[in-house]
Design a protein around this motif. Structure first.
Motif, PDB file in Angstrom:
ATOM      1  N   ASP A  72      52.732 -42.848   0.532  1.00 54.71           N
ATOM      2  CA  ASP A  72      52.612 -41.452   0.081  1.00 54.71           C
ATOM      3  C   ASP A  72      51.412 -40.769   0.733  1.00 54.71           C
ATOM      4  O   ASP A  72      51.450 -39.558   0.994  1.00 54.71           O
ATOM      5  CB  ASP A  72      52.529 -41.376  -1.445  1.00 54.71           C
ATOM      6  N   ALA A 123      57.110 -34.416   3.286  1.00 54.23           N
ATOM      7  CA  ALA A 123      56.379 -35.388   2.463  1.00 54.23           C
ATOM      8  C   ALA A 123      57.316 -36.461   1.915  1.00 54.23           C
ATOM      9  O   ALA A 123      57.045 -37.662   2.008  1.00 54.23           O
ATOM     10  CB  ALA A 123      55.674 -34.671   1.311  1.00 54.23           C
ATOM     11  N   VAL A 124      58.450 -36.012   1.364  1.00 52.19           N
ATOM     12  CA  VAL A 124      59.387 -36.954   0.728  1.00 52.19           C
ATOM     13  C   VAL A 124      60.039 -37.862   1.765  1.00 52.19           C
ATOM     14  O   VAL A 124      60.094 -39.090   1.594  1.00 52.19           O
ATOM     15  CB  VAL A 124      60.468 -36.168  -0.060  1.00 52.19           C
ATOM     16  N   VAL A 125      60.507 -37.272   2.878  1.00 52.56           N
ATOM     17  CA  VAL A 125      61.241 -38.060   3.878  1.00 52.56           C
ATOM     18  C   VAL A 125      60.318 -39.088   4.530  1.00 52.56           C
ATOM     19  O   VAL A 125      60.670 -40.269   4.655  1.00 52.56           O
ATOM     20  CB  VAL A 125      61.880 -37.126   4.936  1.00 52.56           C
ATOM     21  N   VAL A 126      59.112 -38.662   4.938  1.00 56.40           N
ATOM     22  CA  VAL A 126      58.174 -39.598   5.584  1.00 56.40           C
ATOM     23  C   VAL A 126      57.803 -40.726   4.618  1.00 56.40           C
ATOM     24  O   VAL A 126      57.817 -41.909   4.983  1.00 56.40           O
ATOM     25  CB  VAL A 126      56.904 -38.855   6.068  1.00 56.40           C
ATOM     26  N   THR A 127      57.511 -40.366   3.359  1.00 57.76           N
ATOM     27  CA  THR A 127      57.140 -41.394   2.370  1.00 57.76           C
ATOM     28  C   THR A 127      58.285 -42.383   2.140  1.00 57.76           C
ATOM     29  O   THR A 127      58.086 -43.605   2.144  1.00 57.76           O
ATOM     30  CB  THR A 127      56.748 -40.722   1.036  1.00 57.76           C
ATOM     31  N   ALA A 128      59.490 -41.847   1.976  1.00 63.16           N
ATOM     32  CA  ALA A 128      60.644 -42.713   1.701  1.00 63.16           C
ATOM     33  C   ALA A 128      60.929 -43.634   2.899  1.00 63.16           C
ATOM     34  O   ALA A 128      61.212 -44.827   2.716  1.00 63.16           O
ATOM     35  CB  ALA A 128      61.865 -41.860   1.382  1.00 63.16           C
ATOM     36  N   LEU A 129      60.824 -43.090   4.120  1.00 61.69           N
ATOM     37  CA  LEU A 129      61.091 -43.908   5.316  1.00 61.69           C
ATOM     38  C   LEU A 129      60.063 -45.028   5.450  1.00 61.69           C
ATOM     39  O   LEU A 129      60.411 -46.166   5.773  1.00 61.69           O
ATOM     40  CB  LEU A 129      61.092 -43.029   6.577  1.00 61.69           C
ATOM     41  N   ARG A 169      58.386 -46.420   3.037  1.00 61.20           N
ATOM     42  CA  ARG A 169      58.656 -47.417   1.979  1.00 61.20           C
ATOM     43  C   ARG A 169      59.835 -48.293   2.391  1.00 61.20           C
ATOM     44  O   ARG A 169      59.822 -49.511   2.169  1.00 61.20           O
ATOM     45  CB  ARG A 169      58.953 -46.709   0.652  1.00 61.20           C
ATOM     46  N   LEU A 170      60.838 -47.662   3.019  1.00 59.31           N
ATOM     47  CA  LEU A 170      61.998 -48.407   3.511  1.00 59.31           C
ATOM     48  C   LEU A 170      61.542 -49.444   4.538  1.00 59.31           C
ATOM     49  O   LEU A 170      62.069 -50.548   4.621  1.00 59.31           O
ATOM     50  CB  LEU A 170      62.987 -47.417   4.146  1.00 59.31           C
ATOM     51  N   ASP A 179      60.422 -44.617  -7.149  1.00 55.60           N
ATOM     52  CA  ASP A 179      59.409 -44.476  -6.105  1.00 55.60           C
ATOM     53  C   ASP A 179      59.972 -44.645  -4.708  1.00 55.60           C
ATOM     54  O   ASP A 179      59.452 -44.078  -3.754  1.00 55.60           O
ATOM     55  CB  ASP A 179      58.286 -45.513  -6.315  1.00 55.60           C
ATOM     56  N   ARG A 180      61.051 -45.438  -4.600  1.00 56.09           N
ATOM     57  CA  ARG A 180      61.568 -45.695  -3.248  1.00 56.09           C
ATOM     58  C   ARG A 180      62.067 -44.419  -2.574  1.00 56.09           C
ATOM     59  O   ARG A 180      62.212 -44.368  -1.369  1.00 56.09           O
ATOM     60  CB  ARG A 180      62.654 -46.778  -3.287  1.00 56.09           C
ATOM     61  N   PHE A 181      62.343 -43.378  -3.370  1.00 55.21           N
ATOM     62  CA  PHE A 181      62.792 -42.116  -2.780  1.00 55.21           C
ATOM     63  C   PHE A 181      61.627 -41.230  -2.318  1.00 55.21           C
ATOM     64  O   PHE A 181      61.840 -40.137  -1.811  1.00 55.21           O
ATOM     65  CB  PHE A 181      63.657 -41.339  -3.768  1.00 55.21           C
ATOM     66  N   GLY A 182      60.399 -41.694  -2.526  1.00 60.65           N
ATOM     67  CA  GLY A 182      59.243 -40.939  -2.042  1.00 60.65           C
ATOM     68  C   GLY A 182      58.910 -39.702  -2.854  1.00 60.65           C
ATOM     69  O   GLY A 182      58.180 -38.825  -2.410  1.00 60.65           O
TER      70      GLY A 182
END
Lengths: 104, 224
Positions: A67, A91-97, A99-100, B158-161
């Motif tokens: 994050d 923010a959401v896409v970069v964080t989720a990627l 984490r992936l 959280d996995r969805f950011g």
């Protein structure tokens, strides 16, 4: 009364009190100009604190993770003039990627 | 409510919708966490309806999950909420009416609506604030209901950011402020102070302290 309901009741009253007390006491009158100048300074101080405690801390310790990078990337596109919706999406896409990819 | 007020309110509603989406997902995860902590569905939903303060609800439930009592849970949630005191100081002069009515209007404040209603000169557009809060209120309730009923199906969000939504938003609102030298100074001082307090102060206090750090500017301006 159970602990759960005592917590709900207590937090309901405390939250209402914290949100209402200052408008009840201070509102409805004009404050000195010097004071409104300081009020304008509160926004950057509070916003910065909300950002750094969200992305550079986890509970009571300093922590950086996916994050942190996601929000930093969002900051870059926002600085370059992107809309709020684009900023949040980055923010959401970069964080989720990240984490992936296994970053915490 | 005049035509300008109605326009402000509608503008607020429009601005509030993306945060409503984020609120929905956040409160869904609150519903899940509350159920896991031993809340009934009714208790989880009642807490969101009555308290309507996300970070305080999460903080209180975390204390209960760790075995703490109601007093400790309420204290943790209230510290988390303490940032509404400096926010209230900023907002209060923009709320008209009798004392009880100003207090009632103050209840409508959430972080994003406070930030979006600020005009940047120290005054606030209250109708824009109410408009921005409205979709988040509805979404907060609905999300809790869904999370409380369907917890096991949803799992870890959280996995969805999505935890990046709120800090990214605050950053987006903050950046234009930083073009001014005074505000940049207060932002740096507030940020460093908050970060320094994280390991030593209870949750919520670092943000409160940063907000009050702006008062330091009052002293500076008093000087000739």
């Amino acid at each position: 009364m159970s602990t759960v309901w005592a917590t709900i009741l207590g937090l309901t009253l405390a939250t209402a009190a914290v949100k209402a007390v200052v408008p009840v006491l201070l509102g409805g009158r004009d404050l000195p100009e010097r004071f409104t100048g300081v009020i304008a300074l509160m926004a950057p101080a509070l916003l910065t604190a909300l950002v750094v405690t969200s992305v550079l801390a986890d509970g009571d310790r300093w922590h950086a993770g996916a994050d942190t990078v996601g929000v930093a990337a969002a900051g870059v596109v926002a600085w370059r003039g992107a809309s709020v919706v684009t900023t949040l999406a980055v923010a959401v896409v970069v964080t989720a990627l990240l984490r992936l990819a296994g970053l915490p | 409510m005049g035509a300008d007020d109605r326009a402000s309110f509608r503008e607020g509603l429009r601005l509030g919708v993306p945060f409503g989406v984020a609120s929905f997902l956040l409160s869904m995860s609150f519903g899940v966490v509350a159920r896991e902590t031993g809340f009934s569905v009714l208790a989880a939903v009642a807490m969101s309806v009555l308290v309507f303060a996300g970070s305080a609800q999460f903080a209180a439930v975390a204390v209960l999950a760790a075995g703490g009592g109601a007093g400790a849970a309420v204290a943790a949630g209230t510290l988390m909420n303490s940032r509404f005191l400096p926010m209230g100081i900023a907002l209060a002069p923009s709320l008209p009416g009798r004392a009880w009515w100003r207090g009632l209007q103050g209840l409508a404040v959430v972080d994003s609506s406070w930030a979006l209603a600020a005009r940047g000169d120290g005054t606030f557009d209250r109708w824009r604030l109410f408009g921005t809060t409205a979709p988040q209120l509805v979404a907060w309730y609905l999300g809790t209901v869904v999370g409380a009923f369907g917890g096991e199906l949803i799992g870890d969000l959280d996995r969805f950011g999505l935890d990046a939504v709120y800090p990214a938003f605050f950053l987006a609102v903050l950046l234009p402020e930083l073009r001014d030298r005074d505000r940049r100074g207060v932002a740096v001082v507030g940020g460093l102070l908050a970060l320094a307090l994280v390991p030593v102060a209870p949750p919520g206090v670092p943000v409160l302290a940063a907000g009050l750090a702006a008062l330091w500017g009052l002293r500076r301006r008093e000087a000739p």
